[in-house]
Design an enzyme around this catalytic site. Structure first.
Site, mmCIF file in Angstrom:
data_model
loop_
_atom_site.group_PDB
_atom_site.id
_atom_site.type_symbol
_atom_site.label_atom_id
_atom_site.label_comp_id
_atom_site.label_asym_id
_atom_site.label_seq_id
_atom_site.Cartn_x
_atom_site.Cartn_y
_atom_site.Cartn_z
ATOM 1 N N TYR A 143 0.828 -1.201 0.000
ATOM 2 C CA TYR A 143 0.000 0.000 0.000
ATOM 3 C C TYR A 143 0.866 1.255 0.000
ATOM 4 O O TYR A 143 2.067 1.207 0.288
ATOM 5 C CB TYR A 143 -0.947 0.008 1.206
ATOM 6 C CG TYR A 143 -0.316 0.401 2.528
ATOM 7 C CD1 TYR A 143 -0.507 1.678 3.053
ATOM 8 C CD2 TYR A 143 0.468 -0.492 3.255
ATOM 9 C CE1 TYR A 143 0.064 2.054 4.253
ATOM 10 C CE2 TYR A 143 1.031 -0.135 4.453
ATOM 11 C CZ TYR A 143 0.841 1.140 4.955
ATOM 12 O OH TYR A 143 1.416 1.499 6.146
ATOM 13 N N ARG A 179 8.547 4.176 -4.477
ATOM 14 C CA ARG A 179 8.545 3.223 -3.360
ATOM 15 C C ARG A 179 7.556 2.087 -3.611
ATOM 16 O O ARG A 179 7.824 0.928 -3.264
ATOM 17 C CB ARG A 179 8.216 3.940 -2.048
ATOM 18 C CG ARG A 179 8.352 3.050 -0.823
ATOM 19 C CD ARG A 179 8.207 3.829 0.460
ATOM 20 N NE ARG A 179 6.885 4.419 0.615
ATOM 21 C CZ ARG A 179 6.535 5.198 1.633
ATOM 22 N NH1 ARG A 179 7.409 5.475 2.588
ATOM 23 N NH2 ARG A 179 5.310 5.693 1.714
ATOM 24 N N ARG A 223 -6.564 -21.055 -1.975
ATOM 25 C CA ARG A 223 -5.946 -20.652 -0.717
ATOM 26 C C ARG A 223 -4.705 -21.482 -0.412
ATOM 27 O O ARG A 223 -4.582 -22.174 0.610
ATOM 28 C CB ARG A 223 -6.917 -20.726 0.471
ATOM 29 C CG ARG A 223 -6.467 -19.814 1.630
ATOM 30 C CD ARG A 223 -6.782 -20.333 3.013
ATOM 31 N NE ARG A 223 -6.014 -19.608 4.024
ATOM 32 C CZ ARG A 223 -4.814 -19.983 4.451
ATOM 33 N NH1 ARG A 223 -4.230 -21.074 3.972
ATOM 34 N NH2 ARG A 223 -4.164 -19.264 5.363
ATOM 35 N N LYS A 236 6.524 -1.950 2.055
ATOM 36 C CA LYS A 236 5.341 -1.316 2.644
ATOM 37 C C LYS A 236 4.149 -2.260 2.547
ATOM 38 O O LYS A 236 3.228 -2.074 1.745
ATOM 39 C CB LYS A 236 5.065 0.031 1.988
ATOM 40 C CG LYS A 236 4.166 0.937 2.835
ATOM 41 C CD LYS A 236 4.185 2.357 2.325
ATOM 42 C CE LYS A 236 3.200 3.242 3.086
ATOM 43 N NZ LYS A 236 3.544 3.397 4.510
ATOM 44 N N GLU A 241 11.841 3.214 14.247
ATOM 45 C CA GLU A 241 10.989 4.231 13.621
ATOM 46 C C GLU A 241 9.667 4.260 14.356
ATOM 47 O O GLU A 241 9.426 3.475 15.271
ATOM 48 C CB GLU A 241 10.768 3.922 12.140
ATOM 49 C CG GLU A 241 10.138 2.566 11.878
ATOM 50 C CD GLU A 241 10.197 2.159 10.408
ATOM 51 O OE1 GLU A 241 10.251 3.044 9.538
ATOM 52 O OE2 GLU A 241 10.172 0.945 10.149
#
Length: 283
Positions: free
Chosen positions: A32, A51, A100, A147, A179
């Site tokens: 995301y 990114r 799955r 991310k 962070e």
């Protein structure tokens, strides 16, 4: 009416539907990005898209559209929703897989979903008064430079910080701050602005990257090294950077005042510089 984007279509957010078999839902196999909007235009778009490309490449996930077309869709989404100040959320997943299985079959069509949120971060109370952070053990996985939507550790950290009366969590590993749960961490010492170097241990923050460049241009020294919680408590200033907060002073860490307990002049100056940069370079 809030309009969303889903796989090439603009539609009411309430009508957006993604399969429960989507691998983003079942495995958090999804990337995301969150980009800020000021004056109806995207901020740091090139940095966020770069990114995004790095993150999807790291998990071998093809983008369903070239970055330029994704940016065009984001702009159209902002226009259709009439957003002047806020955020655009973007998520791309591997797609739906009826088996799955941990190993997906070949040829899955990725899912691309976007929506917007109004957010007045230019006049946020935290920008005026500063925020408090709480430190806690970093429980995340080893590839923090990706991310990923797998944010359970960050959610837990945010909840713990909130329970402690703080607005952000600073993750700590081996005594050093990595962070924030959703931000890049900075302190100001006699050396200059100290922040951790980019590696697999931290996410390369787009806002933080622009902020450090602006600091250097204005003659403020940037020192890229890890710092300890003790150093942060003794710092002249502390602050965070992210797309949803821009730059905000940290005035308390674990209940202890930083400096005089008020937003510091360097962080406030960097915030001004970033907002000016954002407006000059927005698309």
């Amino acid at each position: 009416m809030n309009i969303a984007y889903l796989n090439g279509a603009f539609l009411p957010l309430a009508d957006a539907r993604i399969s429960v078999l989507d691998r983003g839902f079942l495995f958090a196999e999804a990337i995301y990005e969150v980009a800020a909007v000021i004056d109806g235009r995207l901020i740091d778009s090139a940095s966020h898209l770069a990114r995004l490309e790095r993150s999807v490449a790291a998990i071998d996930l093809p983008l369903p559209l070239p970055p330029a077309q994704i940016e065009a869709a984001q702009k159209e989404l902002v226009r259709r929703n009439g957003v002047t100040q806020g955020l655009v959320y973007l998520q791309v997943t591997r797609g739906a897989d009826i088996t799955r299985d941990f190993l997906p079959p070949e040829g899955l069509e990725p899912t691309l979903f976007m929506f917007v949120q109004d957010k007045d971060f230019l006049n946020a109370p935290g920008a005026r008064d500063g925020i408090a952070v709480a430190t806690m053990a970093d429980q995340r996985w080893a590839r923090r430079d990706i991310k990923s939507t797998g944010l359970l550790a960050q959610v837990m950290a945010k909840r713990a910080a909130s329970a402690a009366g703080a607005q952000e969590a600073w993750m700590v590993e081996d005594g050093f701050v990595t962070e924030g749960a959703s931000s890049t961490a900075f302190i100001l010492t006699d050396e200059g602005v100290v922040t951790r170097p980019y590696s697999r241990q931290v996410l390369a923050g787009c806002t933080g990257l622009a902020l450090t460049a602006l600091a250097q241009e204005s003659g403020i020294a940037i020192v890229r090294r890890p710092f300890t919680v003790a150093e942060a408590l003794a710092a002249h200033e502390a602050f965070i950077a992210s797309a949803s907060t821009l730059c905000q002073s940290v005035v308390r860490i674990d209940g202890q005042k930083i400096g005089d307990g008020r937003p510091g002049p360097v962080a406030m100056r960097l915030r001004e510089l970033y907002i000016d940069f954002a407006r000059r370079t927005a698309v």
